[in-house]
Every structure is written in C-alpha cells, then in structure tokens.
Motif scaffolding. Structure first.
Motif, PDB file in Angstrom:
ATOM      1  N   THR A  37       0.823  -1.210   0.000  1.00 33.68           N
ATOM      2  CA  THR A  37       0.000   0.000   0.000  1.00 33.68           C
ATOM      3  C   THR A  37       0.857   1.261   0.000  1.00 33.68           C
ATOM      4  OG1 THR A  37      -1.722  -1.191   1.229  1.00 33.68           O
ATOM      5  CG2 THR A  37      -1.857   1.207   1.186  1.00 33.68           C
ATOM      6  N   VAL A  38       1.911   1.262   0.820  1.00 33.93           N
ATOM      7  CA  VAL A  38       2.793   2.435   0.877  1.00 33.93           C
ATOM      8  C   VAL A  38       3.494   2.651  -0.460  1.00 33.93           C
ATOM      9  CG1 VAL A  38       4.881   3.371   1.946  1.00 33.93           C
ATOM     10  CG2 VAL A  38       3.134   2.288   3.363  1.00 33.93           C
ATOM     11  N   ASP A  78       1.720   6.687  -6.721  1.00 36.27           N
ATOM     12  CA  ASP A  78       0.603   7.539  -7.125  1.00 36.27           C
ATOM     13  C   ASP A  78       0.923   9.012  -6.869  1.00 36.27           C
ATOM     14  OD1 ASP A  78      -2.404   7.719  -7.840  1.00 36.27           O
ATOM     15  OD2 ASP A  78      -2.244   8.848  -5.963  1.00 36.27           O
ATOM     16  N   GLN A  79       1.608   9.293  -5.732  1.00 32.94           N
ATOM     17  CA  GLN A  79       1.984  10.671  -5.438  1.00 32.94           C
ATOM     18  C   GLN A  79       3.006  11.202  -6.439  1.00 32.94           C
ATOM     19  OE1 GLN A  79       0.895  12.794  -2.983  1.00 32.94           O
ATOM     20  NE2 GLN A  79      -0.675  11.319  -2.405  1.00 32.94           N
ATOM     21  N   THR A  93       3.585   8.286 -11.194  1.00 37.67           N
ATOM     22  CA  THR A  93       3.960   7.133 -12.027  1.00 37.67           C
ATOM     23  C   THR A  93       2.744   6.318 -12.418  1.00 37.67           C
ATOM     24  OG1 THR A  93       6.067   7.061 -10.852  1.00 37.67           O
ATOM     25  CG2 THR A  93       5.473   5.122 -12.141  1.00 37.67           C
ATOM     26  N   ILE A  94       1.846   6.116 -11.468  1.00 35.58           N
ATOM     27  CA  ILE A  94       0.592   5.415 -11.733  1.00 35.58           C
ATOM     28  C   ILE A  94      -0.544   6.285 -11.239  1.00 35.58           C
ATOM     29  CG2 ILE A  94       1.601   3.097 -11.660  1.00 35.58           C
ATOM     30  CD1 ILE A  94       0.657   2.843  -8.797  1.00 35.58           C
ATOM     31  N   ALA A  95      -1.750   6.013 -11.700  1.00 39.86           N
ATOM     32  CA  ALA A  95      -2.920   6.796 -11.305  1.00 39.86           C
ATOM     33  C   ALA A  95      -3.921   5.874 -10.625  1.00 39.86           C
ATOM     34  CB  ALA A  95      -3.550   7.466 -12.527  1.00 39.86           C
ATOM     35  N   THR A 139      -5.338  11.196  -0.506  1.00 37.51           N
ATOM     36  CA  THR A 139      -4.681  11.356   0.794  1.00 37.51           C
ATOM     37  C   THR A 139      -3.938  10.063   1.125  1.00 37.51           C
ATOM     38  OG1 THR A 139      -6.579  10.513   2.065  1.00 37.51           O
ATOM     39  CG2 THR A 139      -6.555  12.877   1.541  1.00 37.51           C
ATOM     40  N   TRP A 140      -3.273  10.094   2.301  1.00 41.78           N
ATOM     41  CA  TRP A 140      -2.516   8.931   2.758  1.00 41.78           C
ATOM     42  C   TRP A 140      -3.358   8.022   3.649  1.00 41.78           C
ATOM     43  CZ3 TRP A 140       2.461   7.384   1.580  1.00 41.78           C
ATOM     44  CH2 TRP A 140       3.172   8.250   0.743  1.00 41.78           C
TER      45      TRP A 140
END
Length: 367
Positions: A37-38, A44-45, A48-50, A55-56
């Motif tokens: 998940t991290v 995502d941040q 690189t991927i969407a 939020t976290w």
C-alpha cells in the motif's frame, strides 16, 4: 491449601503449532499489505501510476490493520508472555504512528523544492535546501539569537531563586505575593505580547514611552535598534516564565528540613554560609531540572517575537522557530522551511543530550 485459596494460578502455555503458524501468517500478511500500500501510494503521489489516492488514508488503514494483527499475534505465538507485551506494544505503535512516520514524511519534504506559490508543485531537489541553508545569513543570525536567548536563562534563574527565597521566608502578606508573582505564568505569551509589546511599549502612545519622554528621552523606541529590541524580547519572555522556575525552586526550598538550618545557626554559621553549604547544594537537583525545562521552553520561543516584532528590525530578534514560521507563512516555502526545522531538531536533540549528561554528573553525590 485448597484450590479456592489461590488468587491466581499461572499455568504453562498450551499453544499448538497451528496457532503459532496462524499468528506468524497474519503478521506477515498484514505487513505485506502495508508495504504494498505504501509503495502504491508513493508511486501515485509521484505520478507514475494513477490510482486516485488523494490522501494517505489507505496507508494509515493498512498500518492500523498491521498493528491489530501484530498485537493479536503476540497472544497467539507467546501466550501469557504475549499478553504482558500488550501493555507496552500499543503505546509503542502509537508513538510510531504519530512521531516516526511524520518524521520520515518530513525528511521527504525537506529534500524537495516545494513552494505553494509555484505552479510546478513539489519537485525533488536533493541537498539543494541544505546548500541554501548553509549560505542563509538570516537563519544563522536566528541561531545566534537563540544562543543569547538561552544564555539569558542564567539571569532568569538568579531572579527566580531570589524570589523563591523571599517567598519562603517569614514576610508579611506572603500568600498574596505568591499568587501575585504567579500571574504572568497564567497569561498566554500572545496576550503578554499584545498587552506589553503592542500597548505599553508602543513608541507613540504607550504609557511607558510617554513616561520616558517626560523624563527626557525624546524618541523612546524599544524595537527600533537590534540590541534594545532583543533585550526587550528577553525581558518580556523572562517576565512570563520566571514564575515557573520560581514555583519549582520554592517547592524545593520547602522540602529542605528546617533542622539543618537551625543546627547550622546554633553552630554560628552566618546566613551566606548556610546558603552556599546547605541550601544551594540541596537545591541543585531541583535547580537543574527547572533550568532544563526552561531551556526547552526557550528553544520554542516564537509567539512573542511573531506578534511584537515579526523578527525585526532586519531579523535582529528572530528566533529559529519564528524564522521558520515566516518562511512558511510569508514565502510559502514548505520544502526549505521543513529542512530548516529538521536541522533545528537535530541541533536540539544533540544539545539537550549533552546538557542532560552534564546535569547527571552534577547531580551525582560526591563522596
């Protein structure tokens, strides 16, 4: 002795291999979920991927899942010993969630160029913030100011000790003075800054400025020159926090047995000798504790400076905290401000560690 007379019987843990295997499985599985998940959140941040992680929170939920599984697994794997671990483990995990993770996140911000006013957003820049900090004269000026502000604690301690000695003696209206001297501590530093700095010390209409003009000072200004402005900030901060040290020292003085002073007085020892050979040595642990706590408060000095001088004139009164605050608020420079805060944190940790070791040596009895 019958079985009913036992208050508690500790038996051998009967834990099967299946329970231990299940405990290890849920810990490893929840940890894998947390790591994945991290990583996905970080990708995502970075764009690189969407995945639509705004939020976290997904990482937070994964951490909570791993924490629950870790606590559960302690009982499954270790039995009674695992139950004892549960008295400490949740608190440790709570500290990790509120201290360690934000600290790691702050390191990432400190190594990036992130200005809220820039359309480029957050960009990694490595050690550029450190290079900028190293050549920033205003930051090092704020560091130097903190040295002067901290050294002023020596004078504050002497005044606090004198007030505590006075309030511990048999003076008239002693209870009234004890309450009166504690009033500054009951006020917020923000209230002190507006009440004194913005009102009483105002150079045009303030009552103190008017009095000084009547005494011959044509243009009294408490914040116009660097030396006077810095000294005024020290006085205002000291007025607020001297009662804190005073009340701690007063409590220590009241704990000293009166028989010691009475015996020394019978032996003919004068008052100054009784102070240096009885009172002061016995008060050393309390004094060192009060000074260390006061240093911690002093290293956070910001609110009085922000409200009264905003660091002026020309950064002469800036503390490190107030300078970092203005770096965030006025310049919207989140990345550089975070780097300054991280460096200041390291300096504080090193300085307080050294001071506590020195204080520990002083407080050890010498035979």
């Amino acid at each position: 002795m019958s079985e009913g007379e036992f208050l508690h019987v500790v038996t051998r843990d009967d834990i099967s291999d299946g329970q231990r295997t299940f405990g290890r499985t849920i810990v490893r599985g929840s940890l894998a979920i947390l790591v994945v998940t991290v990583i996905l959140q970080w990708l995502d941040q970075q764009g690189t991927i969407a995945l639509g992680f705004e939020t976290w929170r997904p990482s937070l939920y994964a951490f909570v899942l791993w924490a629950i599984c870790l606590c559960w697994a302690q009982v499954l794997i270790h039995g009674e010993r695992g139950k004892r671990t549960l008295f400490v483990l949740p608190a440790a995990l709570f500290v990790v969630a509120l201290v360690v993770f934000p600290l790691i996140f702050s390191v990432g911000i400190a190594l990036s160029d992130w200005n809220l006013a820039s359309p480029n957003g957050r960009q990694f820049n490595g050690v550029d913030n450190i290079v900028q900090m190293w050549s920033d004269p205003f930051y090092w000026n704020a560091m130097l100011n903190m040295v002067w502000y901290t050294l002023a604690i020596v004078v504050e301690y002497a005044i606090a000790f004198g007030l505590a000695l006075m309030l511990n003696s048999n003076i008239r209206a002693r209870k009234f003075f004890r309450v009166a001297f504690l009033l500054p501590l009951m006020l917020s530093p923000v209230a002190v800054s507006w009440m004194i700095g913005k009102s009483m010390l105002e150079n045009r209409f303030g009552p103190v400025a008017r009095l000084l003009r009547n005494l011959g000072w044509e243009q009294p200004s408490f914040f116009g020159t660097p030396e006077i402005a810095r000294a005024t900030i020290m006085i205002m901060d000291a007025w607020t926090y001297i009662p804190f040290m005073m009340i701690m020292i007063l409590a220590g003085l009241q704990a000293i047995p009166k028989e010691l002073h009475e015996a020394a007085e019978v032996d003919g020892a004068p008052a100054w000798r009784r102070f240096w050979e009885i009172t002061f040595p016995l008060m050393l642990p309390v004094s060192i504790t009060a000074v260390l706590i006061r240093i911690i408060f002093k290293l956070k000095l910001a609110d009085i400076i922000i409200n009264v001088t905003a660091g002026g004139p020309g950064g002469a009164t800036d503390s490190v905290t107030s300078f970092i605050f203005r770096e965030y608020r006025d310049r919207s420079n989140v990345g550089y401000g975070t780097m300054l805060a991280m460096v200041y944190l390291v300096v504080i940790v090193i300085a307080m560690t050294i001071l506590m070791k020195v204080a520990d040596r002083w407080m050890k009895p010498r035979y």
